[in-house]
Design a protein around this motif. Structure first.
Motif: not given
Length: 520
Positions: A87-91, A104-109
């Protein structure tokens, strides 16, 4: 394997005894019945693998898991993916972009978790996690194939770029460029005046990757759908919506995909790719709504997810899901047009489909209409709902106030969080697992129940047209369903893969803080 199942049903006593006493034959029978395939080069003895398989699948049938684990995460979960026990999630740990140009939903990590398993037949509670923060880009969406250490990322570049989106292929383990991709990155041939309204869908199936770019709520921008061979970088299909919108897509097999098209009539289109050029082979119209209602937010789940690396598992399990499943689900809402902006009183449904039956109905209609099974001389057909829906689908009403948009189908199973049918607190929640796999359904129809909470349904069900549809909605795809005991706390959604359920819990601010992992 299907021939082995048939042979088991029709063989004489002597041959049946031989089959029942052979671990190798029984293992193949059980794999076929449950939509699984053996993992190549597996060193586990067949009898041991057979015992593990029966034990695990029995737990699924009774909805009895072997262990529970809790994953604590910080908020700000923006994108997520579940596949092959990861399971992976972006934040976004360090926002660097102008909020006027980036939503507001863009991810860097991206943070990944190797989930608990039952390796060796015993429950292992260990959770390994790692974070990837070395991309140096703004990520809008991603998907992955842990079996070959692959991560596919959609990047949003500078807002003044002519082509603002690119598709990257990285290693899931360390974020570096994946050596299997010849062309990396790939520019998406789509432009947009307002990048903040774009949303995405990205999926991997064997050597192919599909990308959908939606322009939500825009009457001027055009949705874009394309499929590449990610290993060679060759574009094998490309479509731009013209006076319609593309809601979602799903792979059916190695050479075909289903595309949900919102037009005057909502249609599920079948597209072939991989040859000299892609082609539209036919469509399936959804039931008509009344003039005051419309479909809303259609999302596929549970389609083909084969790996370019073949049948592999990350935890050593001797079997894995078959690369192509004959069950696909689509979840959507129906809403009063006057309430679209407020999104109040949305009626939510999941429609489970069997693509092979749908394509059979399409072929029969082509022959009946043209007399030519290849349909080389006529236009592809779009079947009306009454010509295919009642035989090829089963409709399930979503009971919760918020539609479950998490990955809720895998390998022929579909799962929901629902209110308990038992007497007690009306807010008590349970897990309800629907199983549409042919081998399982066939057995459940012939054998006695193993749990008082399981049921088998083969008859027709009907959803009254009420004020939403032009006519009543009939569906008849057979299934087995089982209900869990009461859940320990209120859940907001649930996810499923081949060996686990993941329950999500939203806090008062709407963010996830913890995940409850149930391992079978």
């Amino acid at each position: 394997m299907e021939s082995i199942l048939l042979c088991q049903r029709v063989s004489g006593p002597a041959l049946r005894q031989v089959m029942e006493e052979s671990s190798a034959i029984q293992y193949k029978i059980e794999l076929a019945a449950h939509g699984l395939v053996p993992r190549p080069a597996c060193t586990i003895p067949t009898a041991t693998a057979l015992g593990r398989l029966k034990d695990q699948q029995g737990g699924w049938r009774r909805c009895q898991w072997k262990g529970e684990s809790v994953i604590r995460i910080h908020g700000d979960c923006r994108t997520y993916e579940l596949r092959n026990g990861v399971w992976a999630f972006g934040h976004c740990d360090s926002p660097t972009q102008d909020p006027a140009n980036f939503p507001p939903d863009y991810t860097t990590t991206i943070t990944c978790y190797q989930l608990p398993s039952t390796v060796g037949g015993k429950y292992s509670k260990e959770i390994h996690s790692w974070s990837l923060d070395n991309f140096g880009m703004s990520i809008r969406d991603f998907t992955m194939d842990p079996a070959i250490d692959l991560l596919a990322i959609i990047e949003q570049t500078a807002v003044e770029s002519i082509k603002p989106f690119r598709l990257h292929f990285r290693r899931l383990s360390n974020g570096k460029a994946h050596p299997g991709a010849v062309k990396n990155p790939i520019d998406l041939d789509v432009t947009s005046r307002d990048l903040t309204i774009c949303s995405f869908g990205v999926q991997l199936q064997a050597s192919h990757v599909g990308v959908l770019v939606r322009h939500d709520g825009s009457l001027e921008e055009h949705d874009y759908f394309a499929i590449w061979n990610w290993q060679t970088g060759s574009l094998e299909m490309s479509r731009t919506a013209d006076e319609c919108s593309y809601e979602d897509f799903a792979f059916i097999d190695k050479t075909s995909a289903m595309l949900a098209v919102f037009d005057n009539i909502v249609t599920l289109e079948i597209w072939r790719f991989g040859g000299s050029e892609s082609c539209f082979t036919g469509g399936f119209e959804m039931p008509l709504t009344t003039t005051l209602n419309a479909y809303l937010d259609m999302r596929f789940d549970g389609g083909a997810t084969g790996s370019a690396g073949g049948a592999r598992t990350g935890d050593g399990t001797p079997y894995s899901l078959a690369p192509e499943t004959d069950i696909l689900s689509v979840t959507f809402g129906v809403i009063d047009i006057d309430e679209v902006l407020e999104r109040t009183h949305v009626a939510s449904f999941t429609m489970v489909m069997r693509p092979s039956l749908m394509l059979k109905k399409l072929a029969e209609s082509i022959i009946s209409f043209t007399g030519d099974p290849t349909n080389e001389t006529g236009e592809p057909l779009a079947l009306q709902w009454r010509e295919w829906g009642p035989w090829c689908t089963r409709w399930i009403c979503q009971e919760m106030e918020n539609v479950n948009w998490e990955p809720s189908a895998a390998g022929g199973r579909f799962v929901v969080v629902a209110r308990s049918r038992a007497a007690g607190d009306p807010d008590d929640q349970v897990i309800r697992i629907f199983d549409f796999r042919r081998g399982v359904v066939s057995r459940c129809g012939r054998l006695p129940s193993e749990s008082p909470s399981e049921e088998f349904h083969s008859g027709e069900s009907c959803i009254a047209k009420d004020t939403m549809f032009v006519e009543d909605i009939s569906s008849s795809l057979p299934y087995h369903v089982v209900e869990s005991t009461r859940l320990p706390y209120m859940m907001s959604g649930i996810m499923i893969d081949e060996g686990r359920l993941i329950c999500t819990k939203a806090e008062e601010d709407g963010e996830w803080r913890s995940l409850l992992v149930l391992t079978f």
